[in-house]
Each structure stands twice: as C-alpha cells, then as structure tokens.
Scaffold this active site. Structure first.
Site, PDB file in Angstrom:
ATOM      1  N   ASP A 152      -6.014  -4.033 -26.268  1.00 54.85           N
ATOM      2  CA  ASP A 152      -5.394  -3.183 -27.280  1.00 54.85           C
ATOM      3  C   ASP A 152      -4.058  -2.638 -26.784  1.00 54.85           C
ATOM      4  O   ASP A 152      -4.006  -1.942 -25.769  1.00 54.85           O
ATOM      5  CB  ASP A 152      -6.400  -2.040 -27.530  1.00 54.85           C
ATOM      6  CG  ASP A 152      -6.060  -1.205 -28.719  1.00 54.85           C
ATOM      7  OD1 ASP A 152      -5.295  -1.662 -29.575  1.00 54.85           O
ATOM      8  OD2 ASP A 152      -6.586  -0.083 -28.783  1.00 54.85           O
ATOM      9  N   ASP A 210      -4.922   1.377 -37.534  1.00 55.52           N
ATOM     10  CA  ASP A 210      -6.364   1.679 -37.557  1.00 55.52           C
ATOM     11  C   ASP A 210      -6.915   1.945 -38.961  1.00 55.52           C
ATOM     12  O   ASP A 210      -6.271   2.575 -39.794  1.00 55.52           O
ATOM     13  CB  ASP A 210      -6.652   2.923 -36.706  1.00 55.52           C
ATOM     14  CG  ASP A 210      -6.477   2.623 -35.235  1.00 55.52           C
ATOM     15  OD1 ASP A 210      -5.813   1.634 -34.889  1.00 55.52           O
ATOM     16  OD2 ASP A 210      -7.016   3.403 -34.430  1.00 55.52           O
TER      17      ASP A 210
HETATM   18  C1  GAL Z   1      -6.602   2.039 -31.155  1.00 58.35           C
HETATM   19  C2  GAL Z   1      -7.350   0.893 -31.768  1.00 58.35           C
HETATM   20  C3  GAL Z   1      -8.748   1.353 -32.115  1.00 58.35           C
HETATM   21  C4  GAL Z   1      -9.423   1.837 -30.836  1.00 58.35           C
HETATM   22  C5  GAL Z   1      -8.566   2.882 -30.131  1.00 58.35           C
HETATM   23  C6  GAL Z   1      -9.102   3.242 -28.762  1.00 58.35           C
HETATM   24  O1  GAL Z   1      -5.321   1.633 -30.831  1.00 58.35           O
HETATM   25  O2  GAL Z   1      -6.691   0.461 -32.927  1.00 58.35           O
HETATM   26  O3  GAL Z   1      -9.484   0.320 -32.714  1.00 58.35           O
HETATM   27  O4  GAL Z   1      -9.642   0.729 -29.989  1.00 58.35           O
HETATM   28  O5  GAL Z   1      -7.241   2.438 -29.974  1.00 58.35           O
HETATM   29  O6  GAL Z   1      -8.306   4.157 -28.098  1.00 58.35           O
END
Ligand code: GAL
Length: 390
Positions: A152, A210
């Site tokens: 990510d 998200d």
């Molecule tokens: C975001 C991601 C989420 C989750 C989160 C964790 O960037 O889109 O799905 O993984 O980080 O910090």
C-alpha cells in the site's frame, strides 16, 4: 509452491514483469480473489483474536463453501522497531504467538493467509514499511506462510507511473523469487494510471481512494470504474477497494447494490465486516451463489456501463457460454418503476431471463422490461444465450 524454486533464490527474467502474468504467476488469480481483510472491520485495532475469529467464521458461516479463501491482516500488525538484524516482527501485544502461528492456524482451517506492508518508510497508519528491506521482508513473509500481500503506497514519494511501478516491482521480484505462491495486491488509489501498468506488476491494483461504509462512498467509487477497469481480466484485476457490506449506515438495499455491482465489475471480493456477528441476511448476501458465479465467471470480462437514465444506471457483462448479465441500479432517492433499456444493453434477439436475487423466471422480455426498485437497490438480470449483434 513449485518444487523447483527454493526460498531466497534469485528472480529470473522469465519470472518477472509482463512475462509472468501469462505463466504460473498469472494463474494465481485466474478469477478475482475472495476473502476477508481486517481493515474495514477494525482499522488499527487488529489482533490475533480478531483474525482467528474471522477465519473460523469464514468456515462456520459458509463463506469458504461459497469461495472465500484469503484471511488478510491489514496495517498495524507491526512492532515499533525492526530487530538489530533488520527483521520486522509483529507487535507482541497484538500477536503474542507470532505471525507464523497465526498463519498455521489459518492454514489448518483450510484457508490462505495474507499480510500487509508498504513501499515507504512508513505505512499509511504510520507503522514500519518495507522500504530498503524488500528482500528480507519477502523472505520472511514466505517463511511465515504468507499467501497474499497487500502493498500500500504511503509516504514513498510522488504518485507517478515512473515512481510507483518500480517501487511495486521492488517487492514483486523478491516475492516471486521466494518460490511461494503469493498473490500480490498493490494500492496507489488509482492516481498513477494503474490500469496502464497494473497487469504484470501485480495481481490486483486499486483504482480508488478508500471506501467508507456509507452509500455516498460506494456510489462514488462505482462511478469511477467505467474507465478504471481497463486491463482487468484473468490474471490481473482492477480493485475498487474492499467490501463494506454489513458495515456503517448501508441499508439492506445499499448492501445489495454494493455486493451485486462489485460482483459484476468484477471486483476482488474481500469482506470487511465482523463475520461472526453478521446477520443471516448479510451472510446470505456475501455468499449469494448467483452473484458469486457472476463474479467468478472464467471469462473474466469486465462490466460496461451501457446506459444511464434519470432513474437507473445499467452495467452489462458477457459471461462464458454466452449469457449476458445486467446490473440495474436505482440511483435516485426514492422508489422507481423504470424501463430497462434492453436493446442499449445488448439484449437483442430471443432469450429468457432470470432475476438473480429472487430466482424468478422473467420469461422472454422482448424489448420491454420494467424494474421495480427501492431507493438505491439493484436488480441483477441474467439473460440466457443472447445472440451477439449482427
Ligand atoms: C490505506 C488503504 C486502506 C488500509 C489503510 C491502512 O491507504 O487504502 O485499505 O490498508 O491504508 O493504513
């Protein structure tokens, strides 16, 4: 795991890059992966107990029988510091038995185990990332028995195709080199045009920011998919983010639309709700055989947005064997009785149709069919053997 490649062996040219997607690596995600991920349920509060409860509920509530297989630990599993040897270990308060024990437990239930990291120094929630430690972390994930990695983008520099793709490949290559079958899911929110490079770089690439558990978020993400799904198909899938079915303020109709349209796109299906506590209705929706069959259709075509009227939005998708499936979403703020633009959707010639949710046979619809839909609800209509347009 293929016998030939030992953990720690180096990547060959043939096992990386575009060449890989057509070979064994590509076969790891022939259809969109299905599972559960901790983030939408507990966000930062992930623990071993949460993960094991989800895995057990996946079995006991019939999700495994429906095709769900991955149990994925998202962000916030990490300890505060690496060891002096550079190892990234789990937070001992949250995962006291260590990750291998959790992976073993998940595997003992017949499921696959997934984890999370980031190409930056820090993850999105400020935990340690894998930057500069990609090979070590990939080997460690393989030793723990990891079958899926969500990687990510956060704090790793500018979001351009030139910077993002090599950063994702820096983890892909050592993952491939472990010789373990690890499905690789990358996320940079669809900013750096992942539909142009996602295939071959990863098995899943996020196309959106998200998702949140309310209709405004689900509907906004859906509206971004008509263009963002390019390149999606067997071996590599556009990912409009995980499911929020059963969470937040989503009504039963909105849950139904979310599940139906994610199945249709087709999106990877990662439940993000408390599976042990979920109502029977929510579990029935997550495991709906008609929707899962559409999602997992071997042809892996993507849905096209074929019509938008003041009342409904219609997505259409061809399935193996010639069936055509339509998702008809009432996007208004009240109930509608709406004419479905069948010809525009590609329904031409003689065919019969089934309403996938009710199981009702609709007979031969001819050119006219009216969908009666509550606010934000979706009808899924499956047309049998529609001849292609002349
Ligand atoms: C975001 C991601 C989420 C989750 C989160 C964790 O960037 O889109 O799905 O993984 O980080 O910090």
């Amino acid at each position: 795991m293929p016998d030939a490649a030992a953990p720690g062996s180096t990547t060959t040219a043939a096992s990386s890059g575009m060449a890989a997607v057509d070979g064994h690596w590509g076969s790891l995600a022939a259809t969109p992966p299905m599972g559960w991920n901790s983030w939408n349920q507990v966000h930062e509060a992930v623990t071993e107990d949460v993960v094991i409860a989800a895995a057990e509920a996946m079995v006991s509530r019939g999700l495994v029988d429906a095709g769900y297989e991955y149990v994925v630990v998202d962000d916030c599993w990490q300890s505060a510091e690496r060891t002096p040897e550079g190892l990234l270990l789990p937070n001992p308060g949250r995962f006291p038995r260590g990750m291998k024990a959790v992976a073993d437990h998940v595997h003992s239930l017949g499921l696959k185990f997934g984890m999370y990291s980031a190409p930056g120094e820090r993850t999105c929630a400020g935990r340690l990332g894998s930057s500069g430690h990609e090979e070590r972390d990939a080997s460690m994930f393989a030793e723990w028995g990891v079958d899926f990695l969500k990687y990510d983008w956060c704090g790793a520099g500018p979001l351009t195709p030139e910077s993002v793709r090599p950063a994702f490949e820096r983890m892909r290559d050592p993952l491939v080199a472990t010789g373990r079958d690890i499905v690789y899911s990358v996320s940079e929110y669809g900013v750096a045009r992942p539909w142009e490079w996602g295939r071959g770089t990863a098995h899943l690439w996020r196309t959106t920011f998200d998702i949140w558990p309310h209709w405004g978020s689900v509907f906004a993400l859906l509206n971004q998919q008509w263009a963002a799904c390019a390149g999606s198909g067997p071996g590599g899938w556009a990912d409009p983010d995980m499911l929020q079915v059963g969470n937040g303020t989503l009504t039963p109709e909105e849950n139904r639309s979310h599940m139906a349209l994610w199945a249709l796109l087709p999106a990877p299906l990662f439940a993000g709700n408390d599976l042990a506590a979920a109502s029977d209705d929510v579990v029935r929706l997550l495991t709906h055989p008609g929707l899962i069959a559409v999602n997992q259709d071997p042809l892996g075509r993507r849905a096209r947005l074929v019509a938008v009227t003041p009342e409904v939005m219609v997505w259409a998708r061809e399935l193996a064997g010639g069936d055509l499936v339509l998702g008809v979403l009432n996007h208004t703020e009240g109930p509608v009785e709406a004419a479905v633009p069948l010809v525009q959707a590609g329904v031409v010639g003689r065919c019969t149709a089934v309403d996938v949710f009710s199981g009702r046979e609709l007979g031969e619809p001819g050119v006219g069919y009216k969908a009666v839909l509550e606010r934000h609800d979706t009808a899924v209509l499956r047309f049998n053997r529609v001849p292609s347009r002349p």
